[in-house]
Design an enzyme around this catalytic site. Structure first.
Site, PDB file in Angstrom:
ATOM      1  N   SER A 152       0.832  -1.200   0.000  1.00 47.22           N
ATOM      2  CA  SER A 152       0.000   0.000   0.000  1.00 47.22           C
ATOM      3  C   SER A 152       0.875   1.261   0.000  1.00 47.22           C
ATOM      4  CB  SER A 152      -0.959  -0.043   1.197  1.00 47.22           C
ATOM      5  OG  SER A 152      -2.020   0.856   1.028  1.00 47.22           O
TER       6      SER A 152
ATOM      7  N   ASP B 181     -10.059  -6.098  -3.633  1.00 44.38           N
ATOM      8  CA  ASP B 181      -9.553  -4.869  -3.017  1.00 44.38           C
ATOM      9  C   ASP B 181     -10.422  -3.672  -3.413  1.00 44.38           C
ATOM     10  OD1 ASP B 181      -8.040  -2.801  -1.969  1.00 44.38           O
ATOM     11  OD2 ASP B 181      -6.132  -3.571  -2.712  1.00 44.38           O
TER      12      ASP B 181
ATOM     13  N   HIS C 279      -7.398  -6.052   0.465  1.00 48.67           N
ATOM     14  CA  HIS C 279      -6.249  -5.131   0.456  1.00 48.67           C
ATOM     15  C   HIS C 279      -5.055  -5.665   1.251  1.00 48.67           C
ATOM     16  CE1 HIS C 279      -4.468  -1.251  -0.375  1.00 48.67           C
ATOM     17  NE2 HIS C 279      -4.214  -1.052   0.903  1.00 48.67           N
TER      18      HIS C 279
END
Length: 256
Positions: A82, A207, A235
């Site tokens: 991320s 996600d 995610h």
């Protein structure tokens, strides 16, 4: 005093640096590290201002990358999840001689949605920035819940992420706002077209923050890179599907 926290574990002679995402800390990798430690020398870093890396304020992506790189081995593979994927990507752009291979996980060179680009709606990111000052802990918890939505183990994964956040010092509002600003404003799509480092991109099919629609666009923009979509993952695929995730990582890092 500004001190960056780094923990080194593992047996292998190949170095791998792991960078976590927004709001969290390096503890998020604890199960991944157990599986990878027999094969790699792992360097788990708390990003500046997060977890045990205290004394830092808000900073740009370039500033964060520079601080992290200064604490890293001379040459290593990098894995960023991320926001950590953006930091690792920036490091690969500014110091490619220090990066053997790059893996980004549930990450995007441009997190904010645009007319022709799937991502997080800017008003959602603005909302999080506004809510941070009003209800700090609830805002972080909401963001963590978003990260696990859709996976079969969503509730269990969200509880795990929450325990990782609450188990260490919480980042300050200024640091979290700075991280959200990076997610809102950074766009590395064009700079990364010049990347020469081997790149693997791992995505969760479910996600909601980095939608799978972005994958074919990235395949076209960066044809020299590889992509893997993990079915039934959201995610945080390394938490919901740790064995499959580590298998993907190992095969990419060990391949010539």
């Amino acid at each position: 005093m500004n001190t960056l926290y780094r923990e080194t574990i593992g047996e292998g002679d190949r170095h791998l640096v792991l960078l976590h995402g927004w709001g969290l800390n390096a503890q998020v990798w604890r199960y991944t590290a157990e599986r990878l430690a027999p094969h790699f020398c792992l360097h788990l870093i708390d990003l500046p201002g997060y977890g045990r890396s205290e004394g830092f304020g808000a900073m740009t992506l370039e500033e964060m990358a520079e601080i992290v790189l200064a604490a890293a081995p001379e040459k290593a593979a990098w894995l960023g999840w991320s926001l950590g994927g953006l930091v690792a990507s920036q490091i690969a752009l500014t110091a490619p001689q220090r990066v053997e291979k790059l893996i980004t996980v549930a990450s995007s060179p441009c997190f904010a949605a645009q007319d022709d680009w799937p991502g997080i709606r800017p008003d959602v990111l603005h909302g999080f920035q506004h809510q941070l000052s009003e209800d700090f802990q609830r805002t972080v918890e909401r963001f963590l819940a978003l990260q696990t939505l859709g996976s079969d183990s969503a509730r269990q994964d969200a509880r795990l992420l929450k325990s990782i956040v609450l188990g260490l010092p919480m980042p300050g509002v200024e640091v979290l706002n700075g991280g959200l600003e990076i997610l809102r404003s950074v766009d590395l799509r064009q700079p990364m077209t010049a990347l020469t480092v081997p790149l693997l991109r791992v995505y969760g099919a479910l996600d909601g923050l980095v939608p799978r629609k972005v994958v074919p666009l990235m395949d076209e923009l960066w044809p020299q890179s590889r992509s893997e979509i993990m079915g039934k993952a959201s995610h945080a695929p390394f938490i919901s599907h740790p064995d499959a995730f580590c298998s993907i990582v190992e095969s990419f890092l060990i391949a010539k």
